[in-house]
Design a protein around this motif. Structure first.
Motif, PDB file in Angstrom:
ATOM      1  N   THR A 105      29.496  50.857  16.479  1.00 42.03           N
ATOM      2  CA  THR A 105      28.754  51.981  15.908  1.00 42.03           C
ATOM      3  C   THR A 105      28.227  51.700  14.502  1.00 42.03           C
ATOM      4  N   LYS A 116      29.713  54.596   8.033  1.00 41.79           N
ATOM      5  CA  LYS A 116      29.948  53.164   8.248  1.00 41.79           C
ATOM      6  C   LYS A 116      31.231  52.715   7.570  1.00 41.79           C
ATOM      7  N   HIS A 168      25.794  49.965  13.441  1.00 44.66           N
ATOM      8  CA  HIS A 168      24.339  49.843  13.278  1.00 44.66           C
ATOM      9  C   HIS A 168      23.666  51.206  13.040  1.00 44.66           C
ATOM     10  N   ARG A 169      24.401  52.281  13.226  1.00 41.55           N
ATOM     11  CA  ARG A 169      23.821  53.606  12.979  1.00 41.55           C
ATOM     12  C   ARG A 169      24.740  54.394  12.050  1.00 41.55           C
TER      13      ARG A 169
END
Length: 94
Positions: A42, A51, A44-45
């Motif tokens: 997850t 993040k 990358h978004r």
């Protein structure tokens, strides 16, 4: 949430025993590795805080998986030690 519940259940079952079996510790390690994969997939978004939360979660889960793997009981650590020797020889030579 289901995977988190499964991890908690595995850990509680292991904690309720004096010496958890290697299979239980291995299962808990695999579940934690699954969380590492889920968290890193997850990255990358999302926002910076999201993040960062996934990186921290993946780090803690990787640490837990490593400790669970290391702390498995010695007497049944190897998956193949209970197989007959001739079966092991056939598996190695084929």
């Amino acid at each position: 949430m289901a995977a988190l519940g499964a991890t908690a259940g595995l850990c509680m079952t292991g904690a309720s025993r004096r010496r958890p079996p290697a299979a239980l510790m291995t299962a808990a390690a695999v579940v934690n590795l699954g969380w590492v994969v889920a968290c890193t997939s997850t990255l990358h978004r999302g926002t910076g805080i999201g993040k960062a939360a996934m990186v921290v979660t993946a780090t803690f889960d990787a640490t837990a998986a490593t400790l669970q793997w290391i702390l498995r009981p010695d007497d049944d650590r190897l998956l193949f030690e209970h197989l007959p020797e001739d079966l092991l020889a056939k598996a190695v030579t084929s």
